[in-house]
Design a protein around this motif. Structure first.
Motif, PDB file in Angstrom:
ATOM      1  N   LEU A 190      -7.453   5.448 -10.582  1.00 18.95           N
ATOM      2  CA  LEU A 190      -8.462   5.067  -9.591  1.00 18.95           C
ATOM      3  C   LEU A 190      -9.703   4.454 -10.233  1.00 18.95           C
ATOM      4  CD1 LEU A 190      -8.302   8.135  -7.167  1.00 18.95           C
ATOM      5  CD2 LEU A 190      -7.220   5.894  -6.908  1.00 18.95           C
ATOM      6  N   LEU A 241     -12.587  -2.169   1.770  1.00 18.31           N
ATOM      7  CA  LEU A 241     -12.675  -0.714   1.624  1.00 18.31           C
ATOM      8  C   LEU A 241     -11.565  -0.009   2.392  1.00 18.31           C
ATOM      9  CD1 LEU A 241     -16.539  -0.054   1.838  1.00 18.31           C
ATOM     10  CD2 LEU A 241     -15.071   0.020  -0.189  1.00 18.31           C
ATOM     11  N   ILE A 242     -11.281  -0.466   3.593  1.00 19.17           N
ATOM     12  CA  ILE A 242     -10.199   0.137   4.373  1.00 19.17           C
ATOM     13  C   ILE A 242      -8.855  -0.061   3.679  1.00 19.17           C
ATOM     14  CG2 ILE A 242      -8.869  -0.089   6.518  1.00 19.17           C
ATOM     15  CD1 ILE A 242     -11.458  -0.543   7.998  1.00 19.17           C
ATOM     16  N   SER A 265      -8.242  -0.400   0.419  1.00 18.33           N
ATOM     17  CA  SER A 265      -8.133   0.472  -0.753  1.00 18.33           C
ATOM     18  C   SER A 265      -8.030   1.937  -0.348  1.00 18.33           C
ATOM     19  CB  SER A 265      -9.342   0.264  -1.671  1.00 18.33           C
ATOM     20  OG  SER A 265      -9.368  -1.059  -2.167  1.00 18.33           O
ATOM     21  N   THR A 266      -8.785   2.350   0.676  1.00 18.25           N
ATOM     22  CA  THR A 266      -8.707   3.734   1.151  1.00 18.25           C
ATOM     23  C   THR A 266      -7.312   4.036   1.678  1.00 18.25           C
ATOM     24  OG1 THR A 266     -11.046   3.655   1.753  1.00 18.25           O
ATOM     25  CG2 THR A 266      -9.738   5.435   2.699  1.00 18.25           C
ATOM     26  N   THR A 267      -6.701   3.058   2.347  1.00 16.97           N
ATOM     27  CA  THR A 267      -5.341   3.243   2.863  1.00 16.97           C
ATOM     28  C   THR A 267      -4.351   3.445   1.729  1.00 16.97           C
ATOM     29  OG1 THR A 267      -5.871   1.837   4.761  1.00 16.97           O
ATOM     30  CG2 THR A 267      -3.551   2.232   4.308  1.00 16.97           C
ATOM     31  N   SER A 268      -4.531   2.702   0.640  1.00 13.91           N
ATOM     32  CA  SER A 268      -3.635   2.864  -0.518  1.00 13.91           C
ATOM     33  C   SER A 268      -3.703   4.287  -1.056  1.00 13.91           C
ATOM     34  CB  SER A 268      -4.010   1.867  -1.616  1.00 13.91           C
ATOM     35  OG  SER A 268      -3.798   0.538  -1.199  1.00 13.91           O
ATOM     36  N   ILE A 269      -4.914   4.818  -1.193  1.00 10.75           N
ATOM     37  CA  ILE A 269      -5.082   6.184  -1.697  1.00 10.75           C
ATOM     38  C   ILE A 269      -4.517   7.197  -0.698  1.00 10.75           C
ATOM     39  CG2 ILE A 269      -6.778   7.903  -2.415  1.00 10.75           C
ATOM     40  CD1 ILE A 269      -8.599   5.532  -3.235  1.00 10.75           C
ATOM     41  N   PHE A 270      -4.803   6.972   0.590  1.00 16.15           N
ATOM     42  CA  PHE A 270      -4.296   7.865   1.638  1.00 16.15           C
ATOM     43  C   PHE A 270      -2.772   7.863   1.662  1.00 16.15           C
ATOM     44  CE2 PHE A 270      -3.488   8.389   6.382  1.00 16.15           C
ATOM     45  CZ  PHE A 270      -3.571   9.771   6.330  1.00 16.15           C
ATOM     46  N   ASN A 282       0.823  -1.209   0.000  1.00 16.70           N
ATOM     47  CA  ASN A 282       0.000   0.000   0.000  1.00 16.70           C
ATOM     48  C   ASN A 282       0.854   1.255   0.000  1.00 16.70           C
ATOM     49  OD1 ASN A 282      -1.453  -2.272   1.591  1.00 16.70           O
ATOM     50  ND2 ASN A 282      -3.120  -0.944   0.961  1.00 16.70           N
ATOM     51  N   TYR A 301      -1.457   4.127  10.858  1.00 18.55           N
ATOM     52  CA  TYR A 301      -2.337   5.239  10.488  1.00 18.55           C
ATOM     53  C   TYR A 301      -1.964   6.503  11.266  1.00 18.55           C
ATOM     54  CZ  TYR A 301      -5.256   1.888   8.034  1.00 18.55           C
ATOM     55  OH  TYR A 301      -5.709   0.936   7.145  1.00 18.55           O
ATOM     56  N   LEU A 339     -10.910   0.935  -8.698  1.00 16.60           N
ATOM     57  CA  LEU A 339     -12.170   0.772  -7.977  1.00 16.60           C
ATOM     58  C   LEU A 339     -13.075  -0.259  -8.652  1.00 16.60           C
ATOM     59  CD1 LEU A 339     -12.910   4.498  -7.030  1.00 16.60           C
ATOM     60  CD2 LEU A 339     -12.010   2.676  -5.562  1.00 16.60           C
TER      61      LEU A 339
END
Length: 598
Positions: free
Chosen positions: A44, A281-282, A284-289, A27, A204, A48
């Motif tokens: 993205l 979801l967490i 994938s969101t972590t990858s973007i973050f 990630n 995080y 997604l």
């Protein structure tokens, strides 16, 4: 037997374990690279889509199988069909392969973490030579961060065949890494369940700190603009979609058996569908973050390098043409260069080889992934920050937590089938089984602490698991849908969570996900065949550049069979060097000649 099986203390503990396992180093160092290579923010879109079509359904399937069968990978697939026992064995062997080399990343993180307490940081400047009359020549030709990584950390050999000796510092760090893993898994879910709270949440906290710091750095905006500017033309590139599907597949850790092992310790009534959606979801969101954090740091580094390059050119021209200080600035540099070239053509022509072509876009276009991003690019940026020791400690501690979290899942995939076995569990306590597995991995892992160990690390990372995992997960989906029966599986889910899967899950399991996996399998198989002479990156101390040295290889692509897990590599013992292409002024050299012995 079902009553005596260990359980997670609560559903949250299970979710944290899955997050700690799924959210890993990929990630941080893989996803930002893919964004950079395949369209920035436009990447993205396929990412997604693949999350919905591939990631969520396959994650749900593995969690449901583990929770329903309440066994590790071998036992779970044996219950579905006695003929599928090999699928579980393949998962265990692939997880063992991964554990052999993956923990060396934690060893490197320990090494950098220990050195982060020095002032100045040891990679901030080049070391003095033996005569103490100047800097080390190898370091002067490159950068202090590259020198620290390749020479002082890896002490890297010039080629794969020059294996060298074990580096005792790295061997000690690897031993420490395995000792930490052993202590975390010592009591099974009782100890792992407590550790995952830290390994899942602490990264995080560090990422948030880095985000706040990164957004305040000079040039961070340049990196973020570069990331979020969509290059929609990349959507027509098949490799963009292949990369998105691959990233989703491997970042969730499908096929290793870890998710099945974790889910087997759930209460039978646990809502695994909800948890599959939450974890994916967490992840994938972590990858973007993490990409936002990475590109803010990347923008700072690129801007710093660009402005340093400009300042060097300005200083060179001021001294060469005896110009008045302040007459040359970054804004009028190009105009002044044209003026000087027209006014002093001969002098300017002699100076031309020393005048660098500075470009912010070129700095941002430099795509780096893996250890190059984690241990070189980030180190380069950290050393230029205020209070670099603080940010260095935070960063490498975060890498360590991510790595240990992934190792907990990898070892669970190996240990759960072993402790489920009555033959083994009745003779040896859990602590002994865990100790033997960790000890064996540590001893074998010493290969990766040798001078040529980094080359073997790259080979294992690229070829040890890719095709095997794709084939394993393909067989899993076919087994559930067409051997066990999707209607029977549907009834099992209703018994566990009180509702049947809707049409979305069934269509993805039965048709869409298997087709995607088959497409990925064909792509990678074709890519391996068409590549021909495979290459690995080698460090040439004489030119101080990473060279692509070719090696002749014989790969058994049916690596999920029990007897075919170790790839056979044939390395050239002698041959002529041939320059095939040039990369930023440095030749990429390939071996040309007869292959040597395996």
């Amino acid at each position: 037997m079902e009553k005596s099986r260990p359980l997670w203390d609560n559903p949250l503990q299970f979710v944290f374990a899955c997050i700690s396992y799924a959210v890993g180093l990929g990630n941080v160092w893989r996803f930002p690279y893919l964004c950079q290579m395949y369209g920035g923010g436009g990447f993205l879109i396929p990412y997604l889509i693949m999350l919905i079509a591939e990631g969520m359904p396959l994650l749900y399937l593995e969690l449901a199988v583990g929770q329903r069968m309440r066994q590790g990978s071998i036992g779970a697939w044996k219950i579905i069909s006695p003929y599928l026992c090999g699928v579980g064995v393949a998962s265990v062997v692939v997880s063992f392969f991964l554990s052999m080399y993956y923990n060396v990343i934690n060893a490197w993180a320990f090494w950098y973490l220990f050195h982060s307490f020095q002032d100045p940081l040891p990679w901030a400047t080049c070391p003095l030579n033996s005569n103490r009359t100047g800097y080390e020549e190898e370091c002067e030709k490159t950068s202090s961060t590259q020198y620290f990584w390749y020479r002082q950390t890896l002490n890297i050999a010039p080629s794969l065949e020059a294996s060298g000796s074990v580096q005792w510092e790295q061997a000690l760090c690897l031993t420490l890494a395995w000792l930490v893993v052993y202590l975390c898994i010592l009591r099974g879910t009782a100890s792992t369940g407590k550790v995952v709270y830290v390994t899942a949440s602490l990264p995080y906290c560090v990422l948030i700190i880095y985000l706040i710091r990164g957004l305040t750095l000079h040039g961070a905006v340049n990196g973020l603009v570069y990331m979020f500017t969509p290059k929609l033309e990349q959507l027509s590139n098949p490799k963009t979609w292949i990369s998105a599907a691959t990233q989703i597949f491997f970042s969730l850790g499908l096929g290793f058996g870890s998710l099945i092992a974790f889910a087997s310790y759930n209460e039978p009534s646990n809502n695994c569908q909800r948890h599959a959606v939450i974890v994916s979801l967490i992840n994938s969101t972590t990858s973007i973050f993490a990409s936002i954090v990475t590109f803010s740091i990347y923008g700072f580094k690129a801007t710093f390098n660009y402005e340093s390059c400009i300042n060097k050119v300005i200083l060179l021209l001021l001294n060469a043409f005896d110009l008045e200080e302040g007459s040359l600035t970054a804004d009028n540099l190009n105009e002044m260069k044209d003026h000087l070239m027209a006014t002093y053509p001969q002098e300017y022509a002699q100076l031309m080889p020393q005048i660098k072509n500075c470009s912010l876009e070129a700095e941002l276009d430099t795509a780096v992934q893996g250890t190059g991003l984690a241990f070189i690019v980030y180190s380069e940026a950290i050393k230029n920050m205020e209070v670099p020791q603080l940010y260095s400690v935070l960063y490498f501690f975060m890498l360590l937590m991510l790595g240990i979290g992934s190792m907990l899942g990898n070892t669970a995939a190996i240990l759960t089938p072993l402790t489920d076995s009555r033959v083994i569990a009745s003779r040896f306590p859990k602590e002994v089984i865990s100790g033997v597995v960790c000890f064996m991995n540590c001893i074998i892992g010493l290969i990766f602490t040798m001078e040529a160990g980094n080359y073997w690390f790259d080979i294992f990372n690229d070829y040890a698991a890719t095709l095997s995992l794709l084939l394993i997960v393909l067989v899993e989906t076919i087994a559930v849908c067409y051997i066990y029966g999707i209607r029977r599986f549907e009834k099992d889910l209703y018994t566990m969570i009180g509702c049947k899967p809707n049409w979305y899950w069934k269509i993805m399991w039965a048709f869409v996900s298997p087709l995607l996996i088959i497409s990925l399998f064909i792509f990678y198989l074709t890519d391996y065949i068409l590549t021909g002479t495979l290459q690995y990156q080698a460090w040439d101390a004489t030119q101080v550049n990473v060279l692509g040295l070719g090696f002749f290889s014989v790969l058994n692509l049916s690596s999920c069979k029990d007897t075919s897990f170790f790839p056979n590599y044939t390395v050239p013992q002698s041959g002529l060097l041939e320059v095939r292409s040039w990369n930023q002024g440095h030749p990429l050299i390939l071996w040309k000649g007869k292959p040597g012995k395996t």
